[in-house]
Design a protein around this motif. Structure first.
Motif, PDB file in Angstrom:
ATOM      1  N   LYS A 244       0.836  -1.207   0.000  1.00 29.19           N
ATOM      2  CA  LYS A 244       0.000   0.000   0.000  1.00 29.19           C
ATOM      3  C   LYS A 244       0.869   1.254   0.000  1.00 29.19           C
ATOM      4  O   LYS A 244       0.561   2.233  -0.685  1.00 29.19           O
ATOM      5  CB  LYS A 244      -0.934   0.001   1.206  1.00 29.19           C
ATOM      6  CG  LYS A 244      -2.052  -1.007   1.093  1.00 29.19           C
ATOM      7  CD  LYS A 244      -2.906  -1.010   2.354  1.00 29.19           C
ATOM      8  CE  LYS A 244      -3.939  -2.117   2.288  1.00 29.19           C
ATOM      9  NZ  LYS A 244      -4.754  -2.185   3.507  1.00 29.19           N
TER      10      LYS A 244
ATOM     11  N   LYS B 128       3.867   1.540  -1.262  1.00 26.30           N
ATOM     12  CA  LYS B 128       4.418   1.668  -2.620  1.00 26.30           C
ATOM     13  C   LYS B 128       3.376   2.235  -3.583  1.00 26.30           C
ATOM     14  O   LYS B 128       3.692   3.076  -4.427  1.00 26.30           O
ATOM     15  CB  LYS B 128       4.899   0.307  -3.127  1.00 26.30           C
ATOM     16  CG  LYS B 128       6.191  -0.164  -2.519  1.00 26.30           C
ATOM     17  CD  LYS B 128       6.581  -1.510  -3.133  1.00 26.30           C
ATOM     18  CE  LYS B 128       7.924  -1.979  -2.627  1.00 26.30           C
ATOM     19  NZ  LYS B 128       8.318  -3.248  -3.266  1.00 26.30           N
ATOM     20  N   GLU B 129       2.125   1.783  -3.447  1.00 26.31           N
ATOM     21  CA  GLU B 129       1.061   2.258  -4.336  1.00 26.31           C
ATOM     22  C   GLU B 129       0.789   3.748  -4.108  1.00 26.31           C
ATOM     23  O   GLU B 129       0.627   4.507  -5.069  1.00 26.31           O
ATOM     24  CB  GLU B 129      -0.205   1.437  -4.125  1.00 26.31           C
ATOM     25  CG  GLU B 129      -0.081   0.011  -4.619  1.00 26.31           C
ATOM     26  CD  GLU B 129      -1.206  -0.889  -4.142  1.00 26.31           C
ATOM     27  OE1 GLU B 129      -2.166  -0.385  -3.495  1.00 26.31           O
ATOM     28  OE2 GLU B 129      -1.146  -2.101  -4.413  1.00 26.31           O
ATOM     29  N   ILE B 130       0.724   4.154  -2.863  1.00 23.79           N
ATOM     30  CA  ILE B 130       0.497   5.569  -2.544  1.00 23.79           C
ATOM     31  C   ILE B 130       1.653   6.406  -3.071  1.00 23.79           C
ATOM     32  O   ILE B 130       1.451   7.468  -3.669  1.00 23.79           O
ATOM     33  CB  ILE B 130       0.312   5.765  -1.025  1.00 23.79           C
ATOM     34  CG1 ILE B 130      -0.987   5.100  -0.556  1.00 23.79           C
ATOM     35  CG2 ILE B 130       0.317   7.248  -0.659  1.00 23.79           C
ATOM     36  CD1 ILE B 130      -1.106   4.980   0.960  1.00 23.79           C
TER      37      ILE B 130
ATOM     38  N   ALA C  10       3.614   5.764  -5.554  1.00 26.26           N
ATOM     39  CA  ALA C  10       3.553   5.830  -7.017  1.00 26.26           C
ATOM     40  C   ALA C  10       2.506   6.848  -7.463  1.00 26.26           C
ATOM     41  O   ALA C  10       2.760   7.644  -8.383  1.00 26.26           O
ATOM     42  CB  ALA C  10       3.233   4.450  -7.588  1.00 26.26           C
ATOM     43  N   ARG C  11       1.340   6.861  -6.808  1.00 31.38           N
ATOM     44  CA  ARG C  11       0.289   7.826  -7.172  1.00 31.38           C
ATOM     45  C   ARG C  11       0.747   9.256  -6.944  1.00 31.38           C
ATOM     46  O   ARG C  11       0.367  10.159  -7.675  1.00 31.38           O
ATOM     47  CB  ARG C  11      -0.979   7.558  -6.359  1.00 31.38           C
ATOM     48  CG  ARG C  11      -1.765   6.357  -6.811  1.00 31.38           C
ATOM     49  CD  ARG C  11      -3.155   6.340  -6.214  1.00 31.38           C
ATOM     50  NE  ARG C  11      -3.172   6.331  -4.761  1.00 31.38           N
ATOM     51  CZ  ARG C  11      -3.274   5.244  -3.990  1.00 31.38           C
ATOM     52  NH1 ARG C  11      -3.343   4.049  -4.561  1.00 31.38           N
ATOM     53  NH2 ARG C  11      -3.304   5.339  -2.690  1.00 31.38           N
ATOM     54  N   GLN C  12       1.557   9.451  -5.904  1.00 34.24           N
ATOM     55  CA  GLN C  12       2.027  10.799  -5.571  1.00 34.24           C
ATOM     56  C   GLN C  12       3.359  11.137  -6.238  1.00 34.24           C
ATOM     57  O   GLN C  12       3.910  12.203  -5.996  1.00 34.24           O
ATOM     58  CB  GLN C  12       2.137  10.951  -4.050  1.00 34.24           C
ATOM     59  CG  GLN C  12       0.798  10.890  -3.355  1.00 34.24           C
ATOM     60  CD  GLN C  12       0.904  11.212  -1.874  1.00 34.24           C
ATOM     61  OE1 GLN C  12       1.988  11.431  -1.334  1.00 34.24           O
ATOM     62  NE2 GLN C  12      -0.225  11.237  -1.213  1.00 34.24           N
ATOM     63  N   LYS C  13       3.850  10.208  -7.044  1.00 35.24           N
ATOM     64  CA  LYS C  13       5.144  10.399  -7.716  1.00 35.24           C
ATOM     65  C   LYS C  13       6.241  10.738  -6.708  1.00 35.24           C
ATOM     66  O   LYS C  13       7.035  11.663  -6.891  1.00 35.24           O
ATOM     67  CB  LYS C  13       5.045  11.471  -8.803  1.00 35.24           C
ATOM     68  CG  LYS C  13       4.104  11.095  -9.932  1.00 35.24           C
ATOM     69  CD  LYS C  13       4.062  12.148 -10.990  1.00 35.24           C
ATOM     70  CE  LYS C  13       3.206  11.829 -12.171  1.00 35.24           C
ATOM     71  NZ  LYS C  13       2.094  10.985 -12.092  1.00 35.24           N
TER      72      LYS C  13
END
Length: 95
Positions: free
Chosen positions: A19, A21-23, A25-28
């Motif tokens: 989770k 890592k996913e957050i 990635a979304r926030q660059k």
């Protein structure tokens, strides 16, 4: 002036790591940057909590020593007036 940092290893549940890592990635941003921000925020929050709790203890100890206080009935009108056009002066402490 450059801030120095030191490495730290933490263990996360696999789902929490995914989770994060996913957050990130979304926030660059990097997961490391998010974790660092979260830890820094937690430290600041806990320091504020400690300072508040200590001020409560200090206030209570001062009350025990002096007996000075303000009642609920005296403080509420003042609190309700804060940040209004008709702000009242704070009530005076008494024994």
């Amino acid at each position: 002036m450059t801030a120095t940092t030191v490495p730290m290893s933490i263990r996360l549940e696999p789902s929490a790591r995914q989770k994060l890592k996913e957050i990130a990635a979304r926030q660059k941003r990097t997961a490391h940057a998010l974790a660092t921000e979260a830890i820094t925020t937690l430290i600041e929050q806990k320091e504020r909590e400690y300072a508040f709790n200590q001020s409560c203890i200090d206030s209570y100890n001062q009350y025990k020593e002096t007996g000075l206080h303000v009642t609920h009935e005296e403080i509420v009108p003042w609190l309700e007036s804060l940040f209004t056009d008709d702000e009242l002066p704070p009530p005076a402490c008494h024994a």
